[in-house]
Design an enzyme around this catalytic site. Structure first.
Site, PDB file in Angstrom:
ATOM      1  N   LYS A 115       0.825  -1.207   0.000  1.00 26.99           N
ATOM      2  CA  LYS A 115       0.000   0.000   0.000  1.00 26.99           C
ATOM      3  C   LYS A 115       0.858   1.255   0.000  1.00 26.99           C
ATOM      4  O   LYS A 115       0.586   2.211  -0.731  1.00 26.99           O
ATOM      5  CB  LYS A 115      -0.952  -0.012   1.192  1.00 26.99           C
ATOM      6  CG  LYS A 115      -2.055  -1.038   1.055  1.00 26.99           C
ATOM      7  CD  LYS A 115      -2.923  -1.091   2.296  1.00 26.99           C
ATOM      8  CE  LYS A 115      -4.010  -2.151   2.155  1.00 26.99           C
ATOM      9  NZ  LYS A 115      -4.891  -2.189   3.343  1.00 26.99           N
ATOM     10  N   SER A 150      -0.778   0.806   5.868  1.00 32.51           N
ATOM     11  CA  SER A 150      -1.183  -0.033   6.990  1.00 32.51           C
ATOM     12  C   SER A 150      -2.216  -1.048   6.536  1.00 32.51           C
ATOM     13  O   SER A 150      -2.933  -0.828   5.566  1.00 32.51           O
ATOM     14  CB  SER A 150      -1.756   0.860   8.104  1.00 32.51           C
ATOM     15  OG  SER A 150      -2.008   0.110   9.260  1.00 32.51           O
ATOM     16  N   ASP A 151      -2.274  -2.160   7.267  1.00 31.55           N
ATOM     17  CA  ASP A 151      -3.280  -3.180   6.978  1.00 31.55           C
ATOM     18  C   ASP A 151      -3.615  -3.928   8.264  1.00 31.55           C
ATOM     19  O   ASP A 151      -2.750  -4.105   9.127  1.00 31.55           O
ATOM     20  CB  ASP A 151      -2.781  -4.172   5.930  1.00 31.55           C
ATOM     21  CG  ASP A 151      -3.898  -5.020   5.386  1.00 31.55           C
ATOM     22  OD1 ASP A 151      -4.746  -4.471   4.650  1.00 31.55           O
ATOM     23  OD2 ASP A 151      -3.963  -6.213   5.718  1.00 31.55           O
ATOM     24  N   THR A 152      -4.857  -4.348   8.386  1.00 28.24           N
ATOM     25  CA  THR A 152      -5.317  -5.076   9.568  1.00 28.24           C
ATOM     26  C   THR A 152      -6.130  -6.285   9.137  1.00 28.24           C
ATOM     27  O   THR A 152      -6.928  -6.199   8.197  1.00 28.24           O
ATOM     28  CB  THR A 152      -6.195  -4.172  10.460  1.00 28.24           C
ATOM     29  OG1 THR A 152      -5.415  -3.055  10.887  1.00 28.24           O
ATOM     30  CG2 THR A 152      -6.721  -4.916  11.679  1.00 28.24           C
ATOM     31  N   GLY A 170      -0.303  -4.296  10.480  1.00 31.03           N
ATOM     32  CA  GLY A 170       1.023  -4.016   9.953  1.00 31.03           C
ATOM     33  C   GLY A 170       1.108  -2.564   9.529  1.00 31.03           C
ATOM     34  O   GLY A 170       0.123  -1.989   9.053  1.00 31.03           O
TER      35      GLY A 170
END
Length: 162
Positions: A49, A64-66, A101
């Site tokens: 991203k 960011s990623d969840t 992350g």
């Protein structure tokens, strides 16, 4: 310039609360992957991203990623209302792990990290699940809930960083 590679209201709110001035440039990177380890997955997707956002050499980009993981399954954002209902049924009365992350990119630097916490849901009634999905809050959230929103009503316990 600080660039947030996300259109997430929560991520925008967090950066603003910290006093940062930033611009939002949502990433449209390819999130398809064969990665099955949640910690590795969020680290890779946050990096993708951040890298997918166009910027100048002097800029700093945050990606960011969840995801939510339970019983060996990774739960991302629901595809539709039925998917959201099924995810919430799966989480009801159980403990799951939330992984996030973050990747910060500058011209010649990259910093990536992950964090996780365990969240235990109370047992939810079918009516609670349906009503919650109908409010549409779950539709763009990993695991089909927002702990910082109405979904907090289902949280019995958190073990780790909120």
């Amino acid at each position: 310039m600080l660039i947030l590679a996300s259109n997430s209201p929560r991520r925008k709110e967090l950066l603003a609360m910290l006093g940062y001035e930033f611009v939002v440039r949502p990433s449209d990177c390819d999130e398809n992957t064969d990665i099955t380890e949640p910690c590795v997955l969020v680290k890779e997707l946050s990096r993708r991203k951040a890298k997918a956002v166009l910027c100048d050499d002097a800029d700093t980009v945050i990606g960011s990623d969840t995801v939510v993981a339970i019983n060996g399954s990774i739960l991302g954002k629901p595809k539709d209302k039925n998917d959201a209902v099924n995810m919430l049924r799966l989480l009801s009365g159980k403990t799951h792990t939330v992984y996030t992350g973050v990747c910060v990119l500058q011209k010649d630097r990259e910093i990536s990290d992950t964090i996780s916490c365990d969240v235990t849901f109370k047992v939810m009634t079918e009516k609670e699940i349906i009503n919650y999905v109908e409010c549409l809050e779950p539709m763009d959230k990993a695991g089909s809930y927002a702990i910082q929103g109405k979904g907090s009503a289902f949280v019995q316990r958190i073990n780790g960083d909120y």
